[in-house]
Design a protein around this motif. Structure first.
Motif, PDB file in Angstrom:
ATOM      1  N   GLY A  94       0.767  -1.235   0.000  1.00 42.05           N
ATOM      2  CA  GLY A  94       0.000   0.000   0.000  1.00 42.05           C
ATOM      3  C   GLY A  94       0.797   1.284   0.000  1.00 42.05           C
ATOM      4  O   GLY A  94       1.958   1.327   0.411  1.00 42.05           O
ATOM      5  N   ASN A  95       0.129   2.349  -0.443  1.00 40.25           N
ATOM      6  CA  ASN A  95       0.671   3.699  -0.420  1.00 40.25           C
ATOM      7  C   ASN A  95      -0.412   4.671   0.031  1.00 40.25           C
ATOM      8  O   ASN A  95      -1.594   4.469  -0.245  1.00 40.25           O
ATOM      9  N   TYR A  96       0.022   5.739   0.695  1.00 41.79           N
ATOM     10  CA  TYR A  96      -0.881   6.769   1.202  1.00 41.79           C
ATOM     11  C   TYR A  96      -0.956   7.909   0.197  1.00 41.79           C
ATOM     12  O   TYR A  96       0.035   8.595  -0.058  1.00 41.79           O
ATOM     13  N   LEU A 113       3.605   7.880  11.954  1.00 45.13           N
ATOM     14  CA  LEU A 113       3.776   6.465  11.625  1.00 45.13           C
ATOM     15  C   LEU A 113       4.100   6.308  10.149  1.00 45.13           C
ATOM     16  O   LEU A 113       3.568   7.034   9.301  1.00 45.13           O
ATOM     17  N   THR A 114       4.972   5.357   9.830  1.00 48.65           N
ATOM     18  CA  THR A 114       5.132   5.008   8.421  1.00 48.65           C
ATOM     19  C   THR A 114       3.834   4.354   7.943  1.00 48.65           C
ATOM     20  O   THR A 114       3.042   3.850   8.737  1.00 48.65           O
ATOM     21  N   GLU A 115       3.640   4.375   6.659  1.00 46.74           N
ATOM     22  CA  GLU A 115       2.402   3.838   6.104  1.00 46.74           C
ATOM     23  C   GLU A 115       2.221   2.362   6.456  1.00 46.74           C
ATOM     24  O   GLU A 115       1.127   1.912   6.813  1.00 46.74           O
ATOM     25  N   SER A 116       3.306   1.605   6.376  1.00 46.56           N
ATOM     26  CA  SER A 116       3.201   0.176   6.671  1.00 46.56           C
ATOM     27  C   SER A 116       3.089  -0.099   8.164  1.00 46.56           C
ATOM     28  O   SER A 116       2.465  -1.093   8.561  1.00 46.56           O
ATOM     29  N   ARG A 117       3.665   0.750   9.003  1.00 49.19           N
ATOM     30  CA  ARG A 117       3.465   0.599  10.452  1.00 49.19           C
ATOM     31  C   ARG A 117       1.987   0.832  10.793  1.00 49.19           C
ATOM     32  O   ARG A 117       1.403   0.074  11.581  1.00 49.19           O
ATOM     33  N   SER A 183      13.717  -1.818   8.706  1.00 47.37           N
ATOM     34  CA  SER A 183      12.506  -2.166   9.454  1.00 47.37           C
ATOM     35  C   SER A 183      11.310  -1.367   8.930  1.00 47.37           C
ATOM     36  O   SER A 183      11.447  -0.496   8.068  1.00 47.37           O
ATOM     37  N   LEU A 184      10.132  -1.635   9.499  1.00 50.97           N
ATOM     38  CA  LEU A 184       8.956  -0.847   9.114  1.00 50.97           C
ATOM     39  C   LEU A 184       9.121   0.617   9.466  1.00 50.97           C
ATOM     40  O   LEU A 184       8.590   1.495   8.777  1.00 50.97           O
ATOM     41  N   GLN A 191       8.396   5.194   0.518  1.00 52.88           N
ATOM     42  CA  GLN A 191       7.040   5.695   0.361  1.00 52.88           C
ATOM     43  C   GLN A 191       6.945   6.605  -0.878  1.00 52.88           C
ATOM     44  O   GLN A 191       7.958   7.022  -1.434  1.00 52.88           O
ATOM     45  N   PRO A 192       5.734   6.950  -1.298  1.00 51.03           N
ATOM     46  CA  PRO A 192       5.573   7.832  -2.454  1.00 51.03           C
ATOM     47  C   PRO A 192       6.336   9.146  -2.300  1.00 51.03           C
ATOM     48  O   PRO A 192       6.401   9.723  -1.217  1.00 51.03           O
ATOM     49  N   GLY A 193       6.912   9.598  -3.391  1.00 55.37           N
ATOM     50  CA  GLY A 193       7.647  10.851  -3.395  1.00 55.37           C
ATOM     51  C   GLY A 193       9.117  10.722  -3.071  1.00 55.37           C
ATOM     52  O   GLY A 193       9.845  11.709  -3.142  1.00 55.37           O
ATOM     53  N   THR A 194       9.568   9.526  -2.699  1.00 60.54           N
ATOM     54  CA  THR A 194      10.986   9.311  -2.407  1.00 60.54           C
ATOM     55  C   THR A 194      11.723   8.917  -3.686  1.00 60.54           C
ATOM     56  O   THR A 194      11.107   8.497  -4.672  1.00 60.54           O
TER      57      THR A 194
END
Length: 223
Positions: A94-96, A113-117, A183-184, A191-194
């Protein structure tokens, strides 16, 4: 190659093409979407995958791919993994996208929080972040044998090292190299934009892109 029982939740571009590739490799794949098994007849006929309700997608599965819009994650059935195989590995693709699809998610924007966390918290199960920056068509067209000079690499992040290795081995089988992205809590780097998001390059370039990622979430990916 060990044949695995795999559940895929979400039959969009990534979910559909993973269904195509994983069945072609001989894995036992069940696939589900929000609209019900009857809408997956064509994909099932094409691939030999078994269409199931979302509630049954993880039943007996050793690996489950969750590839749904982030805003839909909290609406997945409770106890989703209760009947999964012991030690089942869950993959989060997934992505936000707050502006275009998901709306504002406080845990990501306010708590950092990271998206996956965040996804792992919603699912009640740790996840392996993979395929989130992969072009779906590349799964069909850009796989290459190990050692090929133009083999693409995908970043993979997880807290559980054994689960991470299962996913890295599966990605290798799919025809791609992998780079350990940590890690998460490190998974913001993909994530998007990186720099690594959507990058179609090999191990060295992916490793460099992960290292160069800025910590601040890009404005386009904030609400």
């Amino acid at each position: 190659m060990r044949v695995m029982k795999i559940g895929i939740i979400g039959a969009g571009n990534i979910g559909g093409n993973l269904t195509r590739r994983l069945t072609a490799l001989g894995h036992d794949v069940s696939v589900a979407n929000s609209r019900g098994p009857a809408t997956l007849t064509a994909l099932a006929e094409e691939t030999g995958a078994t269409p199931v309700p979302v509630e049954e997608a993880a039943r007996g599965a050793e690996l489950v791919v969750v590839t749904v819009p982030l805003k839909a994650v909290p609406n997945l059935p409770s106890g989703l993994f209760d009947e999964a195989a012991d030690g089942a590995v869950v993959v989060d693709t997934g992505n936000y996208y707050p502006r275009h699809r998901d709306g504002r998610i406080a845990g990501i924007e306010d708590e950092g929080l990271t998206e996956s966390r965040w996804t792992a918290q919603q699912l009640g199960h740790t996840v392996v972040k993979a395929f989130n920056g992969t072009y779906a068509q590349d799964l069909l067209d850009r796989h290459r044998p190990a050692g090929a000079p133009d083999r693409l690499a995908l970043p993979v992040a997880a807290d559980d090292e054994s689960a991470k290795q299962v996913v890295r081995d599966l990605i290798d089988e799919l025809g791609f190299d992998t780079v350990d992205a940590g890690s998460l809590d490190d998974s913001w780097r993909q994530q998007p934009g990186t720099p690594v998001y959507g990058l179609q390059e090999g191990v060295d370039a992916v490793t460099k892109a992960l290292a160069e990622a800025p910590r601040e979430r890009p404005a386009d990916f904030r609400s």
